[in-house]
Enzyme design. Structure first.
Site, PDB file in Angstrom:
ATOM      1  N   CYS A 196       0.804  -1.227   0.000  1.00 31.49           N
ATOM      2  CA  CYS A 196       0.000   0.000   0.000  1.00 31.49           C
ATOM      3  C   CYS A 196       0.836   1.276   0.000  1.00 31.49           C
ATOM      4  O   CYS A 196       0.324   2.360  -0.288  1.00 31.49           O
ATOM      5  CB  CYS A 196      -0.944  -0.006   1.197  1.00 31.49           C
ATOM      6  SG  CYS A 196      -2.036  -1.446   1.230  1.00 31.49           S
ATOM      7  N   HIS A 200      -3.144   6.753   2.453  1.00 32.41           N
ATOM      8  CA  HIS A 200      -3.651   5.509   1.885  1.00 32.41           C
ATOM      9  C   HIS A 200      -5.073   5.287   2.385  1.00 32.41           C
ATOM     10  O   HIS A 200      -5.337   5.379   3.587  1.00 32.41           O
ATOM     11  CB  HIS A 200      -2.748   4.348   2.305  1.00 32.41           C
ATOM     12  CG  HIS A 200      -3.361   3.003   2.110  1.00 32.41           C
ATOM     13  ND1 HIS A 200      -3.930   2.611   0.925  1.00 32.41           N
ATOM     14  CD2 HIS A 200      -3.511   1.954   2.971  1.00 32.41           C
ATOM     15  CE1 HIS A 200      -4.399   1.383   1.056  1.00 32.41           C
ATOM     16  NE2 HIS A 200      -4.156   0.968   2.282  1.00 32.41           N
ATOM     17  N   ASN A 221     -10.517  -0.380  -0.419  1.00 30.35           N
ATOM     18  CA  ASN A 221      -9.065  -0.267  -0.260  1.00 30.35           C
ATOM     19  C   ASN A 221      -8.423  -0.871  -1.511  1.00 30.35           C
ATOM     20  O   ASN A 221      -8.495  -2.081  -1.740  1.00 30.35           O
ATOM     21  CB  ASN A 221      -8.643  -1.027   0.998  1.00 30.35           C
ATOM     22  CG  ASN A 221      -7.147  -1.018   1.236  1.00 30.35           C
ATOM     23  OD1 ASN A 221      -6.350  -0.792   0.330  1.00 30.35           O
ATOM     24  ND2 ASN A 221      -6.743  -1.293   2.471  1.00 30.35           N
TER      25      ASN A 221
END
Length: 329
Positions: free
Chosen positions: A116, A256, A286
């Site tokens: 990520c 993020h 996500n």
């Protein structure tokens, strides 16, 4: 890097697959509810790649969107960097497939896997290549197909993730174009905590029998939430110190997009307004390394970002890794 660079972001593109997976769809798949998912994560729906749609396909479509939106060429790109941990193959790289599709004959290629945190790593590498004189034009693409590795019987993880790709073009800034986009960077990691987020090619063998979940994503959600809320604010302040800025100088925080609950907690710790925080997880979930550039692309589509705005892009995830860049739009 702690001085103004001379590379500039000149274009942003993105692509999300057509198929939607809503919270109500998930209610029929696992023991969960729309209310529970929304309250815990902020996610209402996410996009899933098709059976024959992979990271390279999403990456190519994101670059096509960038080309169409800015009416630019990419055949003279010097380097293609793709950030992903869900590549089509162990080899060839996704970046090589993208380079071949667009016939970028003079371009080197590399895939970068920092999960990520990957996209901000990719931006930093691209900026370094330009400022060191190795490249004039670098394409950075984040492309993730997490639906290929998520266990849809695990309600703690399958509710979170979606598929997406986003691309940014960086070019050497001209003599009259100011100081470029990049003001500072900061990265750190703690590999002793690596077992808290895994997606392994290996499975465990017990009494001669193979067990475990090979190539399925697993994470310790409660631990990661506590780690992020405790450690990321310090990282953000470290990054600000390197850029000689304060949070009051920052127009946009782009973390993020792990989940909304975590982002709200970060903003509270930083005393930074949530309304000045760009996220992408409500409609897309996500999307790992794609979440930061996707949030920026969405804000540009709404004309929210203005020339001269200063932004903190900060990633965190598997490794454990975290870090980011300060840019001026």
């Amino acid at each position: 890097m702690n001085i103004n660079s001379r590379s500039k972001i000149t274009g942003v593109g993105a692509y999300v697959p057509q198929r939607k997976l809503t919270n109500h769809d998930l209610e029929s798949m696992v023991d969960t509810t729309d209310e529970w998912i929304t309250r815990r994560t902020g996610v209402k729906e996410r996009r899933l790649a098709g059976k024959e749609e992979f990271a390279s396909d999403l990456a190519i479509k994101a670059v096509e969107n960038l080309i169409a939106k800015y009416d630019i060429r990419v055949d003279d790109v010097d380097m293609v960097i793709v950030t992903t941990f869900t590549a089509d193959h162990l080899t060839p790289s996704v970046s090589a497939i993208v380079q071949g599709h667009f016939d970028m004959k003079q371009a080197g290629t590399m895939d970068l896997n920092a999960a990520c945190t990957g996209f901000v790593y990719g931006l930093c590498v691209a900026d370094s290549l330009i400022t060191a004189g190795h490249s004039n034009k670098v394409l950075v693409v984040a492309s993730e197909v997490l639906s290929k590795i998520v266990d849809y019987s695990d309600r703690n993880t399958c509710i979170l993730f979606g598929d997406a790709a986003a691309a940014m073009l960086l070019e050497r800034a001209g003599e009259t174009s100011g100081t470029g986009s990049f003001l500072a960077s900061y990265f750190t990691s703690d590999g002793t905590l690596a077992p808290n987020i895994t997606c392994s090619n290996l499975s465990e063998t017990v009494n001669g029998q193979e067990v475990g979940k090979t190539r399925l994503f697993q994470q310790e959600g409660k631990f990661l939430y506590e780690y992020v809320v405790k450690n990321i604010p310090e990282g953000v302040y470290n990054l600000l110190g390197r850029s000689n800025l304060t949070l009051g100088d920052i127009q946009w925080f782009v973390p993020h997009s792990a989940n909304l609950r975590m982002i709200k907690a970060l903003c509270e710790r930083l005393n930074f307004p949530l309304q000045s925080t760009l996220i992408s997880n409500e409609l897309y979930g996500n999307t790992s390394s794609a979440s930061i550039p996707l949030a920026i692309w969405l804000a540009l589509e709404e004309s929210s970002i203005k020339t001269g705005d200063k932004m903190i892009l900060y990633g965190f995830g598997a490794g454990l890794t975290h870090g980011g860049v300060v840019i001026e739009w």
